[in-house]
Motif scaffolding. Structure first.
Motif, PDB file in Angstrom:
ATOM      1  N   VAL A  50       0.841  -1.196   0.000  1.00 10.69           N
ATOM      2  CA  VAL A  50       0.000   0.000   0.000  1.00 10.69           C
ATOM      3  C   VAL A  50       0.874   1.243   0.000  1.00 10.69           C
ATOM      4  CG1 VAL A  50      -2.029   1.061   1.024  1.00 10.69           C
ATOM      5  CG2 VAL A  50      -1.507  -1.319   1.559  1.00 10.69           C
ATOM      6  N   CYS A  51       0.511   2.242  -0.824  1.00 15.83           N
ATOM      7  CA  CYS A  51       1.287   3.479  -0.832  1.00 15.83           C
ATOM      8  C   CYS A  51       0.402   4.680  -1.132  1.00 15.83           C
ATOM      9  CB  CYS A  51       2.436   3.408  -1.831  1.00 15.83           C
ATOM     10  SG  CYS A  51       1.941   3.287  -3.568  1.00 15.83           S
ATOM     11  N   GLY A  52       0.885   5.851  -0.738  1.00 19.68           N
ATOM     12  CA  GLY A  52       0.214   7.116  -0.972  1.00 19.68           C
ATOM     13  C   GLY A  52       1.017   8.222  -0.309  1.00 19.68           C
ATOM     14  N   ASN A  53       0.629   9.460  -0.541  1.00 24.32           N
ATOM     15  CA  ASN A  53       1.342  10.619  -0.006  1.00 24.32           C
ATOM     16  C   ASN A  53       0.443  11.451   0.903  1.00 24.32           C
ATOM     17  OD1 ASN A  53       3.932  10.555  -1.712  1.00 24.32           O
ATOM     18  ND2 ASN A  53       2.350  10.479  -3.279  1.00 24.32           N
ATOM     19  N   GLY A  54       1.038  12.098   1.903  1.00 19.54           N
ATOM     20  CA  GLY A  54       0.271  12.986   2.767  1.00 19.54           C
ATOM     21  C   GLY A  54      -0.841  12.241   3.488  1.00 19.54           C
ATOM     22  N   THR A  63      -4.802   1.256   6.612  1.00 22.38           N
ATOM     23  CA  THR A  63      -5.219   0.024   5.943  1.00 22.38           C
ATOM     24  C   THR A  63      -4.440  -1.179   6.460  1.00 22.38           C
ATOM     25  OG1 THR A  63      -5.807   1.256   3.934  1.00 22.38           O
ATOM     26  CG2 THR A  63      -5.445  -1.120   3.701  1.00 22.38           C
ATOM     27  N   VAL A  64      -3.127  -1.019   6.547  1.00 22.62           N
ATOM     28  CA  VAL A  64      -2.280  -2.115   7.014  1.00 22.62           C
ATOM     29  C   VAL A  64      -2.623  -2.482   8.459  1.00 22.62           C
ATOM     30  CG1 VAL A  64       0.100  -2.753   7.592  1.00 22.62           C
ATOM     31  CG2 VAL A  64      -0.414  -1.659   5.395  1.00 22.62           C
ATOM     32  N   GLY A  65      -2.911  -1.477   9.270  1.00 21.45           N
ATOM     33  CA  GLY A  65      -3.269  -1.744  10.656  1.00 21.45           C
ATOM     34  C   GLY A  65      -4.528  -2.590  10.793  1.00 21.45           C
ATOM     35  N   GLU A  66      -5.485  -2.392   9.894  1.00 17.60           N
ATOM     36  CA  GLU A  66      -6.721  -3.173   9.960  1.00 17.60           C
ATOM     37  C   GLU A  66      -6.524  -4.602   9.467  1.00 17.60           C
ATOM     38  OE1 GLU A  66      -8.456  -1.648  11.721  1.00 17.60           O
ATOM     39  OE2 GLU A  66      -9.243   0.271  11.040  1.00 17.60           O
ATOM     40  N   PRO A 102      -1.336 -10.507   5.383  1.00 19.21           N
ATOM     41  CA  PRO A 102      -0.048  -9.853   5.171  1.00 19.21           C
ATOM     42  C   PRO A 102      -0.137  -8.601   4.298  1.00 19.21           C
ATOM     43  CG  PRO A 102      -0.178 -11.894   3.916  1.00 19.21           C
ATOM     44  CD  PRO A 102      -1.367 -11.868   4.807  1.00 19.21           C
ATOM     45  N   ALA A 103       0.227  -7.480   4.898  1.00 16.95           N
ATOM     46  CA  ALA A 103       0.173  -6.198   4.210  1.00 16.95           C
ATOM     47  C   ALA A 103       1.362  -5.347   4.647  1.00 16.95           C
ATOM     48  CB  ALA A 103      -1.138  -5.478   4.527  1.00 16.95           C
ATOM     49  N   ILE A 104       1.902  -4.579   3.707  1.00 16.80           N
ATOM     50  CA  ILE A 104       3.069  -3.733   3.972  1.00 16.80           C
ATOM     51  C   ILE A 104       2.766  -2.316   3.503  1.00 16.80           C
ATOM     52  CG2 ILE A 104       5.514  -3.325   3.488  1.00 16.80           C
ATOM     53  CD1 ILE A 104       5.766  -6.327   2.846  1.00 16.80           C
ATOM     54  N   SER A 105       2.950  -1.351   4.402  1.00 23.54           N
ATOM     55  CA  SER A 105       2.824   0.054   4.033  1.00 23.54           C
ATOM     56  C   SER A 105       4.173   0.544   3.508  1.00 23.54           C
ATOM     57  CB  SER A 105       2.400   0.889   5.243  1.00 23.54           C
ATOM     58  OG  SER A 105       2.516   2.264   4.957  1.00 23.54           O
ATOM     59  N   LEU A 106       4.211   0.929   2.255  1.00 21.31           N
ATOM     60  CA  LEU A 106       5.468   1.369   1.644  1.00 21.31           C
ATOM     61  C   LEU A 106       5.880   2.763   2.119  1.00 21.31           C
ATOM     62  CD1 LEU A 106       4.928   0.108  -2.018  1.00 21.31           C
ATOM     63  CD2 LEU A 106       5.796  -1.139  -0.022  1.00 21.31           C
ATOM     64  N   VAL A 107       5.000   3.453   2.821  1.00 20.05           N
ATOM     65  CA  VAL A 107       5.338   4.792   3.313  1.00 20.05           C
ATOM     66  C   VAL A 107       6.099   4.728   4.628  1.00 20.05           C
ATOM     67  CG1 VAL A 107       3.220   5.629   2.236  1.00 20.05           C
ATOM     68  CG2 VAL A 107       3.240   5.202   4.688  1.00 20.05           C
ATOM     69  N   SER A 108       6.178   3.547   5.246  1.00 14.76           N
ATOM     70  CA  SER A 108       6.719   3.423   6.599  1.00 14.76           C
ATOM     71  C   SER A 108       8.223   3.193   6.640  1.00 14.76           C
ATOM     72  CB  SER A 108       6.010   2.264   7.320  1.00 14.76           C
ATOM     73  OG  SER A 108       4.613   2.439   7.279  1.00 14.76           O
ATOM     74  N   ALA A 205     -14.177  -0.897   4.289  1.00 17.05           N
ATOM     75  CA  ALA A 205     -15.046  -1.974   3.803  1.00 17.05           C
ATOM     76  C   ALA A 205     -14.225  -3.081   3.154  1.00 17.05           C
ATOM     77  CB  ALA A 205     -16.071  -1.417   2.813  1.00 17.05           C
ATOM     78  N   LEU A 206     -13.198  -2.726   2.389  1.00 20.97           N
ATOM     79  CA  LEU A 206     -12.336  -3.753   1.787  1.00 20.97           C
ATOM     80  C   LEU A 206     -11.719  -4.634   2.872  1.00 20.97           C
ATOM     81  CD1 LEU A 206     -10.381  -1.772  -0.985  1.00 20.97           C
ATOM     82  CD2 LEU A 206     -12.392  -3.221  -1.270  1.00 20.97           C
ATOM     83  N   CYS A 207     -11.178  -3.993   3.909  1.00 18.86           N
ATOM     84  CA  CYS A 207     -10.548  -4.749   5.000  1.00 18.86           C
ATOM     85  C   CYS A 207     -11.562  -5.618   5.731  1.00 18.86           C
ATOM     86  CB  CYS A 207      -9.884  -3.793   5.986  1.00 18.86           C
ATOM     87  SG  CYS A 207      -8.474  -2.869   5.332  1.00 18.86           S
ATOM     88  N   ALA A 208     -12.725  -5.048   6.047  1.00 17.63           N
ATOM     89  CA  ALA A 208     -13.733  -5.774   6.803  1.00 17.63           C
ATOM     90  C   ALA A 208     -14.312  -6.932   6.002  1.00 17.63           C
ATOM     91  CB  ALA A 208     -14.851  -4.826   7.238  1.00 17.63           C
ATOM     92  N   ALA A 209     -14.530  -6.714   4.711  1.00 17.05           N
ATOM     93  CA  ALA A 209     -15.109  -7.765   3.875  1.00 17.05           C
ATOM     94  C   ALA A 209     -14.155  -8.944   3.727  1.00 17.05           C
ATOM     95  CB  ALA A 209     -15.470  -7.203   2.495  1.00 17.05           C
TER      96      ALA A 209
END
Length: 220
Positions: A50-54, A63-66, A102-108, A205-209
């Motif tokens: 997962v990635c994004g800015n700001g 997202t990764v936390g969920e 398994p999920a990785i935040s690329l901003v971290s 919703a994506l995470c919960a589903a």
């Protein structure tokens, strides 16, 4: 934190999203396709990058936390792992250890990102990680309100070359990510903070589903 009420099924989670946010019915097909894509990856042993800015960087970590811990369902560890832990350590696995998606935040990755940005090119800080982490069958969740964030676009390009599927969250306008994504969820808003207001319920919703489908029967 897990919901104290009875959690929903995969289908109910998505149905409720559109009931609570009728505005998102404009991109319902794409949201459902995004959930299916992420679920398919996890079921086949893949992972989510997962990635994004700001604000979208914060959404990436959220997202990764969920996904990496219990969200709405209690998640027992895999029975095979429980047996392996017992054999390796002569004791039961701790009760606080949970099943993970398994999920990785690329901003971290602060040291890696700053080093790569300084030594090579700041535009490539996410793309380099997709190249290093990504494998065929994984999914990249690319979050960009404009859909044109250069470092997110470069990450999507590398993902396509690696056989990593691209799911993007953007605003309503056509963008670079529209053509680079397997699924592009274009929420029907144009102003940055208003777009972000709809990104949150979508990725929740994506995470919960996905969690409901994988762990919903784990405690039965």
């Amino acid at each position: 934190m897990m919901d104290a009420r009875c959690p929903q099924t995969y289908a109910e989670v998505l149905d409720t999203l559109f009931e609570n946010y009728p505005e998102l019915c404009a991109c319902e097909a794409e949201v459902r396709a995004a959930a299916s894509t992420v679920l398919g990856s996890f079921r086949s042993g893949g992972k989510l990058l997962v990635c994004g800015n700001g604000g979208s960087a914060a959404d990436s970590e959220h997202t990764v936390g969920e996904l990496m811990k219990s969200f709405r369902f209690k998640r027992p560890v895999d029975p095979a792992f429980a047996d392996a832990y017992r054999e390796a350590n002569g004791a039961e696995a701790p009760s606080w250890l949970e099943g993970a998606l398994p999920a990785i935040s690329l901003v971290s990755q602060t040291a890696l990102s700053t080093a790569f940005g300084n030594d090579e090119a700041a535009v490539g800080v996410f793309a380099q990680q997709v190249y290093g982490y990504g494998e065929a069958g994984d999914v990249l969740l690319a979050i960009s309100t404009s859909g044109n964030s250069a470092n997110v676009v470069e990450a999507a390009k590398v993902a396509r070359a690696k056989g990593v599927k691209v799911v993007s969250l953007t605003g309503s306008r056509e963008s670079a990510l529209t053509g680079l994504s397997d699924v592009c969820v274009r929420v029907p808003r144009d102003e940055v903070f208003r777009i972000q207001e709809l990104h949150l319920p979508v990725y929740h919703a994506l995470c919960a589903a996905v969690e409901a489908e994988i762990f919903g029967g784990a405690g039965e």
